[in-house]
Design a protein around this motif. Sequence first.
Motif, PDB file in Angstrom:
ATOM      1  N   UNK A  24       0.834  -1.203   0.000  1.00 30.65           N
ATOM      2  CA  UNK A  24       0.000   0.000   0.000  1.00 30.65           C
ATOM      3  C   UNK A  24       0.871   1.257   0.000  1.00 30.65           C
ATOM      4  N   UNK A  25       1.935   1.276   0.794  1.00 28.88           N
ATOM      5  CA  UNK A  25       2.825   2.439   0.837  1.00 28.88           C
ATOM      6  C   UNK A  25       3.481   2.692  -0.524  1.00 28.88           C
ATOM      7  N   UNK A  26       3.901   1.641  -1.194  1.00 29.41           N
ATOM      8  CA  UNK A  26       4.504   1.782  -2.527  1.00 29.41           C
ATOM      9  C   UNK A  26       3.493   2.353  -3.521  1.00 29.41           C
ATOM     10  N   UNK A  27       2.256   1.894  -3.432  1.00 34.87           N
ATOM     11  CA  UNK A  27       1.222   2.401  -4.342  1.00 34.87           C
ATOM     12  C   UNK A  27       0.904   3.862  -4.024  1.00 34.87           C
ATOM     13  N   UNK A  28       0.897   4.225  -2.758  1.00 39.92           N
ATOM     14  CA  UNK A  28       0.672   5.626  -2.383  1.00 39.92           C
ATOM     15  C   UNK A  28       1.773   6.504  -2.981  1.00 39.92           C
ATOM     16  N   UNK A  29       3.029   6.051  -2.884  1.00 42.65           N
ATOM     17  CA  UNK A  29       4.143   6.805  -3.472  1.00 42.65           C
ATOM     18  C   UNK A  29       3.962   6.971  -4.975  1.00 42.65           C
ATOM     19  N   UNK A  30       3.557   5.881  -5.647  1.00 39.32           N
ATOM     20  CA  UNK A  30       3.373   5.915  -7.097  1.00 39.32           C
ATOM     21  C   UNK A  30       2.249   6.883  -7.487  1.00 39.32           C
ATOM     22  N   UNK A  31       1.125   6.783  -6.795  1.00 45.95           N
ATOM     23  CA  UNK A  31      -0.031   7.618  -7.120  1.00 45.95           C
ATOM     24  C   UNK A  31       0.237   9.082  -6.765  1.00 45.95           C
ATOM     25  N   UNK A  32       1.029   9.317  -5.742  1.00 48.27           N
ATOM     26  CA  UNK A  32       1.356  10.694  -5.339  1.00 48.27           C
ATOM     27  C   UNK A  32       2.139  11.444  -6.411  1.00 48.27           C
ATOM     28  N   UNK A  33       2.767  10.715  -7.304  1.00 49.60           N
ATOM     29  CA  UNK A  33       3.529  11.345  -8.390  1.00 49.60           C
ATOM     30  C   UNK A  33       2.630  11.789  -9.547  1.00 49.60           C
ATOM     31  N   UNK A  34       1.382  11.336  -9.543  1.00 48.38           N
ATOM     32  CA  UNK A  34       0.442  11.729 -10.601  1.00 48.38           C
ATOM     33  C   UNK A  34      -0.011  13.169 -10.371  1.00 48.38           C
ATOM     34  N   UNK A  35      -0.524  13.819 -11.407  1.00 46.12           N
ATOM     35  CA  UNK A  35      -0.999  15.207 -11.234  1.00 46.12           C
ATOM     36  C   UNK A  35      -2.042  15.312 -10.118  1.00 46.12           C
ATOM     37  N   UNK A  36      -1.911  16.344  -9.311  1.00 46.72           N
ATOM     38  CA  UNK A  36      -2.787  16.504  -8.152  1.00 46.72           C
ATOM     39  C   UNK A  36      -4.241  16.782  -8.537  1.00 46.72           C
TER      40      UNK A  36
END
Length: 76
Positions: A24-36
Amino acid sequence: MGSRANRVGERWNQMGCEEKSSVIQEEIKRVSKLPSNSVYAVHRLKVLNKINDLLSGQRTLSQEEELELLFTQLSL
């Protein structure tokens, strides 16, 4: 549930708590890089944060089922 969803659910059930949290933490990091302003990213982060909240403490059976369903729908 379809065959793929069953495999994802089985995978989730086989993971330990630390492994679940790490995924879950890895996916949060990945998604956080997407446009806000991405609707997809905002929704996905809400779901990931809900999973994170459920992982962090004692859960009732219904919360455990919700957690499994949320994870299965993420298709990680």
